[in-house]
Write a protein that holds these residues in place. Sequence first.
Motif, mmCIF file in Angstrom:
data_model
loop_
_atom_site.group_PDB
_atom_site.id
_atom_site.type_symbol
_atom_site.label_atom_id
_atom_site.label_comp_id
_atom_site.label_asym_id
_atom_site.label_seq_id
_atom_site.Cartn_x
_atom_site.Cartn_y
_atom_site.Cartn_z
ATOM 1 N N GLY A 184 0.928 -0.951 -0.092
ATOM 2 C CA GLY A 184 -0.144 -0.398 0.028
ATOM 3 C C GLY A 184 0.711 1.490 0.053
ATOM 4 N N TYR A 185 1.821 1.736 -0.389
ATOM 5 C CA TYR A 185 2.543 1.893 -0.580
ATOM 6 C C TYR A 185 3.212 3.411 -1.512
ATOM 7 C CZ TYR A 185 5.039 0.593 3.846
ATOM 8 O OH TYR A 185 5.443 0.601 5.022
ATOM 9 N N LEU A 186 2.607 2.291 -2.959
ATOM 10 C CA LEU A 186 2.144 3.673 -4.513
ATOM 11 C C LEU A 186 1.636 2.148 -4.729
ATOM 12 C CD1 LEU A 186 3.943 1.688 -5.996
ATOM 13 C CD2 LEU A 186 5.836 2.575 -5.247
ATOM 14 N N THR A 187 0.822 3.162 -5.425
ATOM 15 C CA THR A 187 0.370 3.114 -6.944
ATOM 16 C C THR A 187 0.651 3.413 -7.781
ATOM 17 O OG1 THR A 187 -1.300 4.863 -7.035
ATOM 18 C CG2 THR A 187 -2.196 2.816 -5.102
ATOM 19 N N ARG A 188 0.278 1.550 -8.755
ATOM 20 C CA ARG A 188 0.936 1.758 -10.392
ATOM 21 C C ARG A 188 -0.562 2.138 -11.709
ATOM 22 N NH1 ARG A 188 4.606 -2.841 -11.174
ATOM 23 N NH2 ARG A 188 3.870 -3.665 -10.014
ATOM 24 N N THR A 189 -0.125 2.763 -11.882
ATOM 25 C CA THR A 189 -1.163 3.314 -13.777
ATOM 26 C C THR A 189 -0.601 2.990 -14.340
ATOM 27 O OG1 THR A 189 -2.193 5.050 -11.761
ATOM 28 C CG2 THR A 189 -2.864 4.316 -14.184
ATOM 29 N N ARG A 190 -0.933 2.731 -15.541
ATOM 30 C CA ARG A 190 -0.326 2.550 -17.288
ATOM 31 C C ARG A 190 -1.102 3.573 -17.901
ATOM 32 N NH1 ARG A 190 3.540 -0.321 -18.978
ATOM 33 N NH2 ARG A 190 3.435 -1.284 -21.171
ATOM 34 N N HIS A 191 -0.182 4.870 -18.131
ATOM 35 C CA HIS A 191 -0.425 5.801 -19.454
ATOM 36 C C HIS A 191 0.215 5.278 -20.801
ATOM 37 C CE1 HIS A 191 -1.495 8.966 -16.189
ATOM 38 N NE2 HIS A 191 -1.554 7.795 -15.295
ATOM 39 N N GLY A 192 -0.374 4.957 -22.089
ATOM 40 C CA GLY A 192 0.145 4.213 -22.979
ATOM 41 C C GLY A 192 0.880 3.010 -22.477
ATOM 42 N N ARG A 193 2.659 3.429 -22.881
ATOM 43 C CA ARG A 193 3.556 2.740 -22.352
ATOM 44 C C ARG A 193 3.810 2.950 -21.467
ATOM 45 N NH1 ARG A 193 6.894 1.918 -28.180
ATOM 46 N NH2 ARG A 193 7.938 0.480 -26.285
ATOM 47 N N ARG A 194 3.573 3.468 -20.408
ATOM 48 C CA ARG A 194 4.732 3.941 -19.555
ATOM 49 C C ARG A 194 3.669 3.933 -18.014
ATOM 50 N NH1 ARG A 194 9.115 7.781 -20.223
ATOM 51 N NH2 ARG A 194 9.585 7.218 -18.323
ATOM 52 N N ASN A 195 5.007 3.266 -17.048
ATOM 53 C CA ASN A 195 4.015 3.480 -15.180
ATOM 54 C C ASN A 195 3.807 5.134 -15.183
ATOM 55 O OD1 ASN A 195 3.181 0.489 -15.625
ATOM 56 N ND2 ASN A 195 4.802 0.619 -15.084
ATOM 57 N N HIS A 196 2.863 5.032 -14.318
ATOM 58 C CA HIS A 196 2.534 6.134 -13.400
ATOM 59 C C HIS A 196 2.625 6.056 -12.524
ATOM 60 C CE1 HIS A 196 2.505 10.356 -12.586
ATOM 61 N NE2 HIS A 196 1.232 10.145 -11.961
ATOM 62 N N TYR A 197 3.423 6.201 -11.122
ATOM 63 C CA TYR A 197 3.559 5.875 -10.329
ATOM 64 C C TYR A 197 3.035 7.053 -8.886
ATOM 65 C CZ TYR A 197 7.299 2.070 -11.324
ATOM 66 O OH TYR A 197 6.770 1.613 -12.534
ATOM 67 N N HIS A 198 2.006 6.257 -7.781
ATOM 68 C CA HIS A 198 2.149 7.499 -6.898
ATOM 69 C C HIS A 198 1.912 6.755 -5.571
ATOM 70 C CE1 HIS A 198 -0.895 10.019 -4.638
ATOM 71 N NE2 HIS A 198 -0.913 9.000 -3.902
ATOM 72 N N VAL A 199 2.830 7.276 -4.749
ATOM 73 C CA VAL A 199 2.974 7.124 -3.298
ATOM 74 C C VAL A 199 1.829 7.346 -2.508
ATOM 75 C CG1 VAL A 199 4.754 7.238 -1.398
ATOM 76 C CG2 VAL A 199 5.961 7.557 -3.807
ATOM 77 N N THR A 200 1.663 6.985 -1.746
ATOM 78 C CA THR A 200 0.841 6.986 -0.712
ATOM 79 C C THR A 200 1.618 6.940 0.872
ATOM 80 O OG1 THR A 200 -0.132 5.234 -1.483
ATOM 81 C CG2 THR A 200 -1.072 5.815 1.153
ATOM 82 N N GLY A 201 1.080 8.189 0.756
ATOM 83 C CA GLY A 201 2.314 8.455 2.342
ATOM 84 C C GLY A 201 1.203 9.245 3.593
ATOM 85 N N HIS A 202 0.438 8.681 3.609
ATOM 86 C CA HIS A 202 -0.051 8.564 5.027
ATOM 87 C C HIS A 202 0.529 7.165 5.246
ATOM 88 C CE1 HIS A 202 -3.172 6.598 2.734
ATOM 89 N NE2 HIS A 202 -4.235 6.146 2.694
ATOM 90 N N THR A 203 0.758 6.131 4.579
ATOM 91 C CA THR A 203 1.225 4.853 4.970
ATOM 92 C C THR A 203 1.983 5.170 6.285
ATOM 93 O OG1 THR A 203 2.228 4.160 3.616
ATOM 94 C CG2 THR A 203 -0.202 3.667 3.032
ATOM 95 N N HIS A 204 1.649 3.897 7.213
ATOM 96 C CA HIS A 204 3.030 3.564 8.100
ATOM 97 C C HIS A 204 4.037 2.706 7.568
ATOM 98 C CE1 HIS A 204 -0.547 5.297 10.179
ATOM 99 N NE2 HIS A 204 0.218 6.430 11.150
ATOM 100 N N PHE A 205 5.527 3.298 8.690
ATOM 101 C CA PHE A 205 6.288 1.756 8.615
ATOM 102 C C PHE A 205 5.935 0.734 9.165
ATOM 103 C CE2 PHE A 205 8.619 6.250 8.400
ATOM 104 C CZ PHE A 205 9.710 5.429 7.716
ATOM 105 N N ARG A 206 6.763 -0.203 8.806
ATOM 106 C CA ARG A 206 6.384 -1.598 9.255
ATOM 107 C C ARG A 206 6.736 -1.943 10.123
ATOM 108 N NH1 ARG A 206 5.110 -5.048 4.416
ATOM 109 N NH2 ARG A 206 6.516 -6.691 5.115
#
Length: 138
Positions: A57-79
């Motif tokens: 749950g630290y990041l999400t990956r979305t496909r934009h054409g041939r590239r990936n776009h990542y979004h870091v989920t900053g509110h997640t806690h350390f493991r």
Amino acid sequence: MAEEHEPRTSWTFLTQHARVLLMVSRDPQVRVRDLAASCGVTERAVQSIITDLESAGYLTRTRHGRRNHYHVTGHTHFRHPAEARHEIAGFLELFADLSPPPAPRATTAPVPVAGTSATTIPEPVRRTDPPTCRGGHR
């Protein structure tokens, strides 16, 4: 005179997972190839790290054409239980300004003196490398 000894082991404070997460937070469209080159690991290792970070749950990956776009989920806690009460946003903020120094500016050759046949040819623009995160390897 004191003898200097080689370190017993090669280690760093940040794991490869932390390095990849930091680099993705700085450039959400970074390529796996660039992450691998900067961190000194294989592309397959980076893909595995990204999968781990996405599963946790630290990041999400979305496909934009041939590239990936990542979004870091900053509110997640350390493991780890010792840091579990802290969000990773503080960690990312701590290292956000530790980007590489700016690349030197391109300059032009001196302007020729009137009456000479020399021409002014600008120097090529130097490519800026992605931020490095070389360190100890596991």
